[in-house]
Motif scaffolding. Structure first.
Motif, PDB file in Angstrom:
ATOM      1  N   GLY A 136      -9.705  49.601  97.041  1.00 32.74           N
ATOM      2  CA  GLY A 136     -11.004  49.154  96.357  1.00 32.74           C
ATOM      3  C   GLY A 136     -10.776  49.546  94.676  1.00 32.74           C
ATOM      4  O   GLY A 136     -11.567  49.320  94.113  1.00 32.74           O
ATOM      5  N   PHE A 137      -9.620  50.391  94.590  1.00 35.71           N
ATOM      6  CA  PHE A 137      -9.428  50.898  93.098  1.00 35.71           C
ATOM      7  C   PHE A 137      -8.706  49.807  92.344  1.00 35.71           C
ATOM      8  O   PHE A 137      -7.813  49.430  92.703  1.00 35.71           O
ATOM      9  CB  PHE A 137      -8.525  51.976  93.008  1.00 35.71           C
ATOM     10  N   THR A 138      -9.430  49.248  91.188  1.00 34.64           N
ATOM     11  CA  THR A 138      -8.919  48.018  90.490  1.00 34.64           C
ATOM     12  C   THR A 138      -8.131  48.315  89.362  1.00 34.64           C
ATOM     13  O   THR A 138      -7.568  47.339  89.007  1.00 34.64           O
ATOM     14  CB  THR A 138     -10.084  47.064  90.315  1.00 34.64           C
ATOM     15  N   GLY A 139      -7.774  49.412  89.164  1.00 28.82           N
ATOM     16  CA  GLY A 139      -6.995  49.800  88.049  1.00 28.82           C
ATOM     17  C   GLY A 139      -5.440  49.177  88.048  1.00 28.82           C
ATOM     18  O   GLY A 139      -5.224  48.952  89.201  1.00 28.82           O
ATOM     19  N   TRP A 174      -3.169  58.077  93.471  1.00 29.96           N
ATOM     20  CA  TRP A 174      -2.708  58.946  92.493  1.00 29.96           C
ATOM     21  C   TRP A 174      -2.711  57.828  91.194  1.00 29.96           C
ATOM     22  O   TRP A 174      -2.324  56.614  91.537  1.00 29.96           O
ATOM     23  CB  TRP A 174      -1.174  59.207  92.484  1.00 29.96           C
ATOM     24  N   THR A 175      -3.510  58.340  90.139  1.00 31.14           N
ATOM     25  CA  THR A 175      -3.371  57.316  88.818  1.00 31.14           C
ATOM     26  C   THR A 175      -3.416  58.062  87.900  1.00 31.14           C
ATOM     27  O   THR A 175      -3.549  59.456  87.882  1.00 31.14           O
ATOM     28  CB  THR A 175      -4.823  56.418  88.867  1.00 31.14           C
ATOM     29  N   ASP A 176      -3.116  57.742  86.601  1.00 30.88           N
ATOM     30  CA  ASP A 176      -3.109  58.464  85.472  1.00 30.88           C
ATOM     31  C   ASP A 176      -4.307  58.592  84.551  1.00 30.88           C
ATOM     32  O   ASP A 176      -5.447  57.681  84.897  1.00 30.88           O
ATOM     33  CB  ASP A 176      -1.970  57.843  84.453  1.00 30.88           C
ATOM     34  N   GLY A 177      -4.380  59.262  83.666  1.00 31.28           N
ATOM     35  CA  GLY A 177      -5.504  59.572  82.653  1.00 31.28           C
ATOM     36  C   GLY A 177      -6.323  58.241  82.002  1.00 31.28           C
ATOM     37  O   GLY A 177      -7.570  58.440  82.134  1.00 31.28           O
ATOM     38  N   ARG A 178      -5.429  56.987  82.063  1.00 30.31           N
ATOM     39  CA  ARG A 178      -6.317  56.007  81.622  1.00 30.31           C
ATOM     40  C   ARG A 178      -7.362  55.573  82.691  1.00 30.31           C
ATOM     41  O   ARG A 178      -8.381  55.094  82.188  1.00 30.31           O
ATOM     42  CB  ARG A 178      -5.221  54.801  81.525  1.00 30.31           C
ATOM     43  N   VAL A 209     -10.831  54.642  79.776  1.00 31.91           N
ATOM     44  CA  VAL A 209     -10.026  53.791  78.929  1.00 31.91           C
ATOM     45  C   VAL A 209      -9.541  52.366  79.082  1.00 31.91           C
ATOM     46  O   VAL A 209      -9.298  51.928  78.313  1.00 31.91           O
ATOM     47  CB  VAL A 209      -8.756  54.929  78.797  1.00 31.91           C
ATOM     48  N   HIS A 210      -9.505  52.381  80.373  1.00 33.36           N
ATOM     49  CA  HIS A 210      -8.968  50.902  80.864  1.00 33.36           C
ATOM     50  C   HIS A 210     -10.222  50.163  81.440  1.00 33.36           C
ATOM     51  O   HIS A 210     -10.259  49.675  82.585  1.00 33.36           O
ATOM     52  CB  HIS A 210      -7.674  50.646  81.504  1.00 33.36           C
ATOM     53  N   TYR A 211     -11.532  50.154  80.810  1.00 36.59           N
ATOM     54  CA  TYR A 211     -12.636  49.423  81.386  1.00 36.59           C
ATOM     55  C   TYR A 211     -12.638  48.216  81.779  1.00 36.59           C
ATOM     56  O   TYR A 211     -11.908  47.303  81.230  1.00 36.59           O
ATOM     57  CB  TYR A 211     -13.670  49.648  80.383  1.00 36.59           C
ATOM     58  N   GLY A 212     -12.908  47.875  83.101  1.00 35.81           N
ATOM     59  CA  GLY A 212     -12.943  46.310  83.557  1.00 35.81           C
ATOM     60  C   GLY A 212     -14.181  46.182  83.618  1.00 35.81           C
ATOM     61  O   GLY A 212     -14.715  46.580  84.647  1.00 35.81           O
ATOM     62  N   MET A 213     -14.802  45.125  83.038  1.00 36.99           N
ATOM     63  CA  MET A 213     -16.208  44.851  83.222  1.00 36.99           C
ATOM     64  C   MET A 213     -16.613  44.124  84.508  1.00 36.99           C
ATOM     65  O   MET A 213     -15.534  43.600  84.917  1.00 36.99           O
ATOM     66  CB  MET A 213     -16.736  44.049  82.133  1.00 36.99           C
ATOM     67  N   GLU A 214     -17.505  44.377  84.991  1.00 40.08           N
ATOM     68  CA  GLU A 214     -18.023  43.596  86.249  1.00 40.08           C
ATOM     69  C   GLU A 214     -18.870  42.445  86.067  1.00 40.08           C
ATOM     70  O   GLU A 214     -19.806  42.885  85.188  1.00 40.08           O
ATOM     71  CB  GLU A 214     -18.682  44.324  87.230  1.00 40.08           C
ATOM     72  N   ASP A 243      -8.322  65.471  72.014  1.00 42.63           N
ATOM     73  CA  ASP A 243      -7.347  65.059  72.082  1.00 42.63           C
ATOM     74  C   ASP A 243      -7.504  63.498  72.949  1.00 42.63           C
ATOM     75  O   ASP A 243      -8.904  63.258  73.351  1.00 42.63           O
ATOM     76  CB  ASP A 243      -6.532  65.830  73.196  1.00 42.63           C
ATOM     77  N   TYR A 244      -6.655  62.843  73.101  1.00 41.87           N
ATOM     78  CA  TYR A 244      -6.982  61.566  74.011  1.00 41.87           C
ATOM     79  C   TYR A 244      -5.707  61.739  74.901  1.00 41.87           C
ATOM     80  O   TYR A 244      -4.696  61.809  74.784  1.00 41.87           O
ATOM     81  CB  TYR A 244      -6.801  60.298  73.337  1.00 41.87           C
ATOM     82  N   GLN A 245      -6.267  61.373  76.403  1.00 43.77           N
ATOM     83  CA  GLN A 245      -5.261  61.530  77.434  1.00 43.77           C
ATOM     84  C   GLN A 245      -4.483  60.338  77.822  1.00 43.77           C
ATOM     85  O   GLN A 245      -4.449  59.817  78.941  1.00 43.77           O
ATOM     86  CB  GLN A 245      -6.286  62.074  78.519  1.00 43.77           C
ATOM     87  N   HIS A 246      -3.807  59.554  76.757  1.00 40.66           N
ATOM     88  CA  HIS A 246      -2.950  58.494  77.072  1.00 40.66           C
ATOM     89  C   HIS A 246      -1.858  58.678  76.048  1.00 40.66           C
ATOM     90  O   HIS A 246      -1.982  59.345  75.008  1.00 40.66           O
ATOM     91  CB  HIS A 246      -3.597  57.278  77.180  1.00 40.66           C
TER      92      HIS A 246
END
Lengths: 594, 594
Positions: B46-49, B64-68, B373-378, B460-463
């Motif tokens: 269900g995670f869409t990143g 597991w996913t990254d800072g974005r 960071v990687h916003y996906g609008m609904e 900082d930014y985490q990417h």
């Protein structure tokens, strides 16, 4: 016509049917500055720089050295018949490539297994095997070097707790924790600075480096310390025994190593352990080839060491500042040679308490000599004139730590270009000192900060920006450093940690004209810890004015000026209590805000 | 209660006696954005990143996913019973560590060998072996995913010489030179962007990525291209055959690979080739496990590609600038949703010649959404209000290249702090774009330049700061990039070379409040060549105003202002011929010197 020493070497090679031999700059412990006994490369090649490898065949000889020594090597090798290989320059083959090319099929490749580390030995062996040749481990210099100096064997002494900050038992226990985690029964330490740090002992077997010839083997319960005869007194031997350290004769090391290691898992660093010692532990159960745990441990100064290093830099700063005052007030009034300047600086340091001598031979390079990055003066050196730059790179060994500082001093009027170059170097030094960064950064991440003002102008300096510095130990100490190129095996690119001391020494060198280098030691410390992580920063340990006569304020923006003024204010506050009268007035002027 | 899809998966696992299974985000070609057929991880978790790996056992599931994607994953995984593992955070175990801990003794570890690359497969295998367990290669999603979409199979088309700049024969010949040097008879290419670049072909099997499902095997004389049925027309097949490329059915690849490779030395990258393909070539004589030569080749844009990318950025800049004008003039006057803003931007791009669609799904994130960071609008997304920031990250695919740009736009009044953060991000972006450096530098050497203004403030930014960008290919393309951490296996840390295109996109994200990111693409080029080496610099490809309403000039020194004004002057010169009337007046104002 080749140099006589090389011809004599070739004769010995013919007697042993050796096609090619390699003479590194090394002792059995991988020391950066091998003592006189181990200076075969210098003796044979005539090149006196601190780093270089000589390779000789019947009809060719080559010497590899790095950017610091290009000019010096060119001069010293002139007429020797030895080809200079400038390491890192485009199109210049590496030692390994050239040996692979020049070793004849089925030829014998020779080197002294006692002074070549396991890693390099493996590389050389595989080169020989590809040519169906073989390796011969032999100390050729011993056969041809008639007046070879004996190995040094000075007394070893213990460092008190108020200087060491951590007992040898505590240090051993930290190393044993890592040994346990790695599954090692034994740990073989051959690097002299690691041994000195682990045992809280010091010596003086290598000039400027307070170490002593030794090997250390650590088990989970005990330790064997192999030292030269007479170096450790009876009292010290008893003290060590109480800490579980058995003192053994240095000469017995190779014989006793093998039985100690039998059936054990040994932690050892093939980049530090010599081939001969490695061949003794090879028969054991398992070797864990990893860096010595003590390498990072000793790089991170403990609170006592860090406080001492702050103190020692006031003492050292007073000495260097006194020298600067003298220099500025005597140039043009009386004849001063490079040698005399260095001697006066040494005399200033000698007045300091707990001073043990220089941490490396002082470089005092006037004018064009400054462009020779590691200039070594001959005799009196040149006579200073009231013009251009004098570059002075020096350092001291004290019970409270090791110092290393470079100042470039205007001896008279400078050209606009000279000031522009000086200011660019200064801006880089200050910017790096002012960096704030997340823990995890390495020197490779930050090196650009120091180079940026020069690179912007299309200029560069051909050496690293900084090296780690020991605590009353070697002035060059890994694993931290500032450099932009990814060096082989990650050398000098360790993650920067609070407590590490690293030099910050950008420069600029114009061949045949002048050299500029400005060097401060930086202590890494925590700046703040927040949701983004742990931010680190640096504190300038070195406290000596930067020559404002050489600065062009027009080349500095507000941030540059703020950094310089803040630094000079700190210098003034730290040093002024030690000065009075004319010297004090001069110091006030030398540290004024611009 | 766990998510239904996970429970169904667990039932299938029980039937196969599987203790633990790993579902990566991957297709058989290691694509960053696998098409619908390969989105099993998204379907199950269900995670869409775009990035993440799911692992499931009988009583636990982890992603597991990254800072974005930390914020997005937290939200989407809420209530799913799946634990989120934030990669790179202190104390968070890696996928491998957690699997090693959770796989029971003698347990079966399952994954689909067609979508897991050889390198990861080896790691998983060794974890299983340490537990006396074993590996089962099985496509579990196929068993549990009832309405799994079919694999895309769109038509493949050829890129003309005026866009490709180099013929496929020339490219093959360059690769074959490297194969010869390495001693390889064959080269197996499975990465879709490498295949598309090498063959000068494009497709549209993956949304936003103009690639096509295929495998390529290259010998010294010929080549086999495995493509899906109907994807290559008869005409194109004949054209390819003239260039020595035999078209073969995609489905036949695994069967035909083994006989092609028999007794051959094969060059292949275990980090890209899937386990199933690798097991076919394993029986061959010798595998040279090295990066694809085409990886660096395609990163270095040829002169035709570079000129096209300059041109396409004027076209793309006009579209984005038109969007900015519309946005600034409509906010507060009519209701605009995030979706509507993205749609208007897309409509602006569609007017451009040779436009093929977005290079990735547009991010239009208002206010607090910008901190994802990687916003996906609904659906329609949020309604924009005349306040705070709108962050728009978008890009286009054109015959003349790929674009990727982020602008953060002030929709109304900003706080002093918002401006301070915006200005810090902008200063970093401009400083990196202005870097001048010696060839040999990697992104790791320069990343600090972009972070410095933020790090100085303890932010900082985490990417990463930037990624390579393809030519009418994937918007994320190795091996170049800007990052400060040394990533495993040196990914995205290649030496920067003239012709490489890299994004420069620092940001700042305040959770629950707002997000800022400013992104330009940089083309690397030679600055000067002198005695110190070859100095390189960047040229901003992206030409779109940075919102001056968000800039605090008081936070900028002279150099920062000079950089911004010079950039805006270039934007004005490049874009103004395409505008007139009100738009032109607005552009003049938007690019004014400050």
């Amino acid at each position: 016509m080749a140099r006589t020493e090389i011809e004599v070497l070739r004769k010995a090679m013919r007697e042993h049917w050796i096609a090619l031999c390699v003479i590194p700059t090394a002792d059995p412990h991988g020391s950066e500055y091998p003592g006189g006994h181990f200076e075969a490369r210098k003796y044979l090649s005539g090149f006196t720089g601190s780093a270089g490898t000589l390779a000789v065949s019947a009809d060719w000889a080559g010497l590899w050295t790095d950017g610091r020594y290009f000019l010096q090597a060119e001069r010293e090798l002139f007429g020797s018949g030895i080809t200079l290989y400038k390491m890192g320059e485009e199109g210049v083959p590496s030692l390994e490539e050239e040996i692979a090319r020049r070793l004849p099929e089925r030829g014998i490749l020779a080197y002294d297994g006692t002074v070549v580390n396991r890693k390099l030995s493996q590389t050389l062996r595989s080169i020989a095997e590809k040519k169906d040749g073989r390796i011969r481990l032999i100390d050729l210099p011993e056969e041809v070097w008639e007046e070879r100096p004996a190995r040094m064997a000075k007394p070893v002494f213990a460092l008190e707790a108020c200087y060491a900050g951590e007992s040898r038992k505590e240090k051993f226990s930290r190393v044993r924790k890592i040994m346990k985690r790695e599954g090692a029964d034994l740990h073989l330490v051959t690097a002299l600075d690691d041994i000195a740090w682990l045992t809280n002992l010091r010596g003086s077997d290598i000039a400027c480096n307070p170490v002593f010839f030794s090997y250390l083997v650590l088990s989970m319960e005990e330790a064997w310390l192999f030292v030269q005869e007479g170096a450790v007194s009876g009292d010290l031997e008893r003290e060590l025994l109480e800490d579980g350290i058995r003192v053994r004769p240095y000469e017995r090391f190779f014989d006793e190593l093998s039985p100690i290691c039998r059936f054990k898992t040994v932690l050892a660093d093939s980049g530090r352990v010599n081939e001969r010692a490695w061949s003794q532990i090879r028969q054991t159960r398992c070797i864990l080839d990893k860096p010595n745990p003590s390498a990072v441990m000793k790089a991170v100064k403990n609170p006592v060491e860090a406080e001492n290093m702050k103190k020692v830099h006031v003492k050292d700063g007073v000495a260097v500042t006194r020298f600067l005052y003298w220099l500025k007030n005597n140039i043009g009034r009386r004849p001063v040679t490079e040698r005399a300047a260095a001697a006066y600086l040494e005399a200033c340091r000698e007045k300091g308490e707990h001073y043990f001598g220089p941490s490396f031979p002082t470089i005092a390079a006037f004018g064009a000599n400054g462009a020779v990055v590691h200039y070594g003066m001959e005799g009196e050196g040149d006579l200073l004139a009231p013009e251009g730059f004098l570059l002075v790179d020096s350092g001291g060994q004290y019970l409270e730590g090791t110092t290393d500082i470079t100042r470039t001093i205007a001896l008279g009027p400078l050209t606009a270009e000279q000031k522009r170059h000086f200011t660019a170097v200064l801006k880089g030094m200050l910017a790096l000192g002012d960096a704030k960064f997340l823990q995890g950064c390495r020197g490779t991440n930050l090196d650009y900060v120091a180079r940026e003002p020069l690179w912007t102008m299309g200029l560069d300096y051909q050496h690293g920006t900084g090296h780690g510095v020991g605590y009353f130990l070697n002035v060059h100490e890994g694993p931290n450093g500032f450099r932009w190129k990814l060096p082989p095996e990650g050398a000098e690119t360790a993650v920067l940690l609070p407590g590490m001391v690293t030099s910050d020494e950008p420069g600029f060198y114009l061949e045949g004209e002048y050299g500029i280098r400005i060097e401060n030691l930086l202590l890494c410390r925590e700046a703040e810890r927040n949701r983004y992580g742990r931010f680190l920063e640096f504190e300038h340990l070195t406290l000596v004015p930067v020559d404002l006569d050489a600065v062009d304020p027009g080349e500095m923006d507000e941030r540059d000026k703020k950094r310089l003024n803040a630094y000079h204010e700190r210098v003034w506050e730290a040093l002024s209590p030690s000065f009075s009268g004319e010297e004090l007035r001069w110091l006030r002027e030398a540290t004024r805000a611009i």
